[in-house]
Design an enzyme around this catalytic site. Structure first.
Site, PDB file in Angstrom:
ATOM      1  N   ASN A 173       0.794  -1.234   0.000  1.00 24.13           N
ATOM      2  CA  ASN A 173       0.000   0.000   0.000  1.00 24.13           C
ATOM      3  C   ASN A 173       0.827   1.286   0.000  1.00 24.13           C
ATOM      4  OD1 ASN A 173       0.811  -0.356   2.635  1.00 24.13           O
ATOM      5  ND2 ASN A 173      -1.156   0.174   3.541  1.00 24.13           N
ATOM      6  N   GLU A 195       4.867  -3.875  11.890  1.00 26.80           N
ATOM      7  CA  GLU A 195       3.612  -3.124  11.824  1.00 26.80           C
ATOM      8  C   GLU A 195       2.633  -3.996  11.065  1.00 26.80           C
ATOM      9  OE1 GLU A 195       3.340   0.350   9.355  1.00 26.80           O
ATOM     10  OE2 GLU A 195       1.187   0.230   9.709  1.00 26.80           O
ATOM     11  N   CYS A 205      -3.255   0.668   6.904  1.00 31.92           N
ATOM     12  CA  CYS A 205      -3.328   0.076   8.251  1.00 31.92           C
ATOM     13  C   CYS A 205      -4.090   0.999   9.178  1.00 31.92           C
ATOM     14  CB  CYS A 205      -1.939  -0.138   8.833  1.00 31.92           C
ATOM     15  SG  CYS A 205      -0.778  -0.785   7.687  1.00 31.92           S
TER      16      CYS A 205
HETATM   17  O1  G3P Z   1      -0.801   1.197   6.071  1.00 30.96           O
HETATM   18  C1  G3P Z   1       0.381   1.793   6.369  1.00 30.96           C
HETATM   19  C2  G3P Z   1       0.307   2.763   7.511  1.00 30.96           C
HETATM   20  O2  G3P Z   1       1.579   3.020   7.944  1.00 30.96           O
HETATM   21  C3  G3P Z   1      -0.541   3.959   7.243  1.00 30.96           C
HETATM   22  O3  G3P Z   1       0.101   5.155   7.021  1.00 30.96           O
HETATM   23  O4  G3P Z   1       0.298   7.552   6.537  1.00 30.96           O
HETATM   24  O5  G3P Z   1      -1.700   6.304   5.730  1.00 30.96           O
HETATM   25  O6  G3P Z   1      -1.437   6.767   8.128  1.00 30.96           O
HETATM   26  P1  G3P Z   1      -0.740   6.519   6.846  1.00 30.96           P
END
Ligand code: G3P
Length: 474
Positions: A154, A250, A284
């Site tokens: 992603n 993660e 995530c």
């Molecule tokens: O899914 C990866 C996670 O690290 C999300 O990052 O920047 O979309 O909150 P962000």
């Protein structure tokens, strides 16, 4: 069609046999990469990284920083091309793809800044700071060795460089494995590392299926540290296999948004839409369940439906807000969760439309804690709405999840907000904003199946170095 070689042991290598990477928008092959025998490939990469570590760890920080700045300049020069690769292989909108490239270049700058700060200020414990007489201890940080970085589909550029930049600036060498969809950008990045002039073996890219490559990488005794982002299924498997190797994992989330009775509903609705549907919910930190107090349920839901209906659905190259999911299998999984919830009494308030892996955004109301949709991480464009009456039960349900990445609390009462935030089992709780990893300088962590260890610019550096003390005695 793209065809990239990969950087291993100081050379860009290719082969006659190929791995195909699919374009999720067209369901055709987006590009190819060399296919090597997994054991030989991993062995060559790890041996090279291990060998290169001897010299790399003693290069001056300035040399390492200059090389990182050079590769960052190449990323900026090639930003259009790199963004187009993201559009092609992960169907991220062109606008968001460009943002990912630029955000990452800023991340590299900030990593260098933090590294200088940490290294310039070793911890000094002497007579002035402690009662021990005749001793001066200087505690600085040194690299660990070979870091294995495993990045997800992603953010295949950002989450790759968020691992590589701290590892390299601190003096580690790296072997990285991009997600299968994300391998084209991963390979292209390795070529730019080569062009920037990184010494032989310092950066190595291996591609192939997680099953074949992943296990070999994480079980190898030459690995000093593993940084992984991906599903909890894979992350927990790595934790089992990587006996004793330091890990940062993660692994996803089921981030809740709690909308309390006094919340600013317009603000909450905007944040829920952004948090739930950005990149189709394939983050995530996406908002993956909404708990709304029964007194404001109707109004919130009305606002959400209006806003969902305004989201554009279409092609990543046209900058549609909602674009195809990473695969048809991923869409089937989302569909299954929604269908099951509806069969059990939930109601989809928005149009349920799907063209292969392109799914129109769904707001599913009347979801209860008996439904899988309340617990499973869909990684797709669906927001389940659960109504609550009693805040204590709501928080209990929030905490009953196997995940604990982030959460959002919407209320005008900051005392209550802090009280609730303290009760929620999550890495970070956002008051009146959707969940989000950024700003990147913030520590980023999760509890339970969401993660192990801490990321974020400074914490990534800390996780990839260890304390080295030198004590002078009078
Ligand atoms: O899914 C990866 C996670 O690290 C999300 O990052 O920047 O979309 O909150 P962000």
């Amino acid at each position: 069609m793209l065809n990239f070689s990969i950087l291993v042991d100081g050379a860009l290598v290719d082969s006659d046999e190929k791995i195909s990477v699919m374009n999720p928008t067209t369901n055709t092959v987006a590009g190819t990469l060399p296919l090597f025998e997994p054991k030989a490939l991993v062995d060559t990469a790890l041996a090279a990284a291990n060998e290169a570590y001897i010299d790399w760890k003693v290069t001056s920080p300035k040399e390492r920083i200059d090389l990182l700045l050079k590769v960052k300049e190449l990323f900026l020069q090639h930003q259009e091309e790199l963004a187009d690769i993201l559009v092609l292989e992960i169907a991220k909108s062109k606008k968001d793809s460009l943002t990912e490239i630029v955000r990452t270049c800023e991340y590299i700058d900030a990593t260098i800044e933090s590294y200088n700060e940490i290294m310039a200020n070793p911890l000094i414990i002497d007579e002035n700071t402690h009662h021990i007489k005749g001793k001066t201890g200087i505690f600085s940080r040194e690299p660990l060795g070979v870091v294995v970085a495993i990045a997800p589909f992603n953010y295949p550029f950002n989450l790759l460089m968020a691992k590589l930049a701290p590892a390299l600036v601190a003096g580690n060498t790296v072997v990285y494995k991009p997600a299968s969809q994300g391998s084209l950008i991963g390979a292209r990045v390795s070529q730019l590392f080569h062009e920037a002039g990184f010494p032989k073996g310092v950066v190595n890219c291996v591609v192939g299926s997680g099953r074949s490559i992943g296990d070999l990488l994480v079980e190898d005794g030459r690995v000093a540290m593993i940084s992984f982002t991906g599903s909890d299924t894979v992350g927990l498997r790595i934790a089992e296999k990587a006996k004793g190797i330091p890990l940062v994992l993660e692994m996803g989330g089921k981030d809740p948004a709690i909308v309390m009775e006094d919340a600013n509903l317009e603000l909450a609705a905007n944040e829920i839409i952004k948090g739930g549907f950005s990149y189709n919910g394939q983050r995530c930190t996406a908002i993956k369940r909404v708990f709304v107090h029964k007194s404001v349920h109707d109004e919130l839901v009305k606002l959400l439906v209006e806003k969902v209906q305004k989201l554009s659905v279409g092609l990543p190259q046209d900058n549609a807000f909602i674009t195809p999911l990473i695969s048809n299998k991923a869409a089937d999984f989302v569909q299954g969760l929604v269908d099951d919830a509806i069969a059990e009494g939930a109601v989809c308030l928005t149009e349920m439309k799907r063209e292969r892996n392109l799914m129109w955004p769904m707001l599913v109301d009347q979801v209860t804690v008996d439904m899988d949709l309340a617990w499973e991480e869909p990684f797709g464009p669906v927001i389940p709405v659960i109504t609550y009456d009693d805040l204590t039960i709501c928080v209990e349900n929030v905490n009953a999840s196997k995940y604990g990445l982030q959460a959002s609390v919407f209320t005008e009462d900051m005392v209550k907000a802090e009280e609730v935030a303290n009760l929620i089992e999550a890495g970070t709780v956002n008051i009146n904003r959707s969940s989000s990893r950024g700003p990147d300088i913030f520590p980023f962590s999760g509890v339970k199946n969401s993660g192990l260890g801490v990321q974020g610019i400074k914490d990534a550096l800390i996780s990839m170095t260890r304390v080295k003390g030198i004590v002078f005695n009078k």
